[in-house]
Design an enzyme around this catalytic site. Structure first.
Site, mmCIF file in Angstrom:
data_model
loop_
_atom_site.group_PDB
_atom_site.id
_atom_site.type_symbol
_atom_site.label_atom_id
_atom_site.label_comp_id
_atom_site.label_asym_id
_atom_site.label_seq_id
_atom_site.Cartn_x
_atom_site.Cartn_y
_atom_site.Cartn_z
ATOM 1 C CG HIS A 52 63.916 39.773 31.838
ATOM 2 N ND1 HIS A 52 64.034 38.484 31.378
ATOM 3 C CD2 HIS A 52 65.133 40.117 32.332
ATOM 4 C CE1 HIS A 52 65.283 38.068 31.577
ATOM 5 N NE2 HIS A 52 65.971 39.044 32.148
ATOM 6 C CD GLU A 80 69.400 39.018 32.284
ATOM 7 O OE1 GLU A 80 69.022 38.045 31.611
ATOM 8 O OE2 GLU A 80 68.799 39.398 33.312
ATOM 9 C CG ASN A 88 56.487 37.811 30.177
ATOM 10 O OD1 ASN A 88 57.089 38.790 29.757
ATOM 11 N ND2 ASN A 88 57.087 36.682 30.497
ATOM 12 C CE1 TYR A 111 64.662 38.250 27.073
ATOM 13 C CE2 TYR A 111 64.113 40.131 25.710
ATOM 14 C CZ TYR A 111 63.929 39.383 26.856
ATOM 15 O OH TYR A 111 62.980 39.771 27.784
ATOM 16 C CE LYS A 114 59.796 40.678 29.420
ATOM 17 N NZ LYS A 114 59.556 39.335 28.802
HETATM 18 P P1 CMP Z 1 61.657 36.665 29.687
HETATM 19 O O1 CMP Z 1 61.819 36.326 31.138
HETATM 20 O O2 CMP Z 1 61.865 38.083 29.315
HETATM 21 O O3 CMP Z 1 62.687 35.769 28.828
HETATM 22 C C1 CMP Z 1 62.451 35.459 27.465
HETATM 23 C C2 CMP Z 1 61.071 35.825 27.030
HETATM 24 O O4 CMP Z 1 60.617 35.199 25.856
HETATM 25 C C3 CMP Z 1 60.072 35.388 28.080
HETATM 26 O O5 CMP Z 1 60.198 36.218 29.220
HETATM 27 C C4 CMP Z 1 58.750 35.472 27.327
HETATM 28 O O6 CMP Z 1 58.151 36.757 27.431
HETATM 29 C C5 CMP Z 1 59.190 35.291 25.860
HETATM 30 N N1 CMP Z 1 58.612 34.117 25.234
HETATM 31 C C6 CMP Z 1 57.859 34.130 24.133
HETATM 32 N N2 CMP Z 1 57.524 32.891 23.785
HETATM 33 C C7 CMP Z 1 58.069 32.046 24.691
HETATM 34 C C8 CMP Z 1 58.060 30.635 24.859
HETATM 35 N N3 CMP Z 1 57.417 29.809 24.015
HETATM 36 N N4 CMP Z 1 58.739 30.126 25.916
HETATM 37 C C9 CMP Z 1 59.416 30.938 26.769
HETATM 38 N N5 CMP Z 1 59.453 32.297 26.643
HETATM 39 C C10 CMP Z 1 58.781 32.831 25.613
#
Ligand code: CMP
Length: 139
Positions: free
Chosen positions: A116, A127, A113, A50, A10
């Site tokens: 993904h 995906e 984070n 998403y 990311k």
């Molecule tokens: P990812 O695995 O990319 O899938 C969706 C993303 O939403 C997740 O990682 C997080 O980085 C982001 N995200 C932000 N806020 C939340 C939340 N409250 N709960 C879950 N995912 C979140």
């Protein structure tokens, strides 16, 4: 079972020049990179990727973040690749991520984070096809 999963490094990680460190950990875990590209997502592309989260309160902010800089998309192949990569990534929220996981070591926040990974075979199929065509995936 030999399986494929989809990975994104990311914008928070590309910003800090961490692509090599993350890919090194992926390869050391026994996952093979069978396709890879670095792109800067448009808003529409991030929204489409998403789409399952579009009703969630964090959707707008997530899309904004994913468009804030380049990402590295890849297809990873290996034994139980989906579960293996999820284990390597650690919990979505780095505050809950186990020692030695990518998110524990690199993530900044729940949103930023760093990585993904697909959560199931059906999402991996969607995906992978969202970002790569058959000619772009090797071996
Ligand atoms: P990812 O695995 O990319 O899938 C969706 C993303 O939403 C997740 O990682 C997080 O980085 C982001 N995200 C932000 N806020 C939340 C939340 N409250 N709960 C879950 N995912 C979140």
């Amino acid at each position: 079972m030999l399986q494929r999963t989809f990975s994104i490094i990311k914008p928070d990680a590309t910003e800090r020049n961490l692509e090599g460190a993350i890919l090194d950990r992926i390869q050391k875990a026994g996952l093979r990179v069978v396709a890879m590209k670095k792109i800067h997502l448009t808003r529409a592309q991030a929204e489409g990727f998403y789409h399952v989260h579009k009703e969630r309160p964090f959707f707008g902010s997530l899309v904004e973040f994913m468009c804030s800089g380049p990402v590295v998309c890849s297809v990873l192949e290996g034994e139980d690749a989906i579960a293996k990569y999820r284990e390597l990534m650690g919990a979505t929220n780095p505050a809950n991520a186990a020692e030695g996981t990518l998110r524990k070591d690199f993530a900044v926040s729940l949103e930023a984070n760093s990585v993904h990974g697909s959560d199931a075979p059906e999402t991996a199929a969607f995906e992978i096809c969202y970002f790569f065509n058959a000619l772009e995936i090797t071996g």
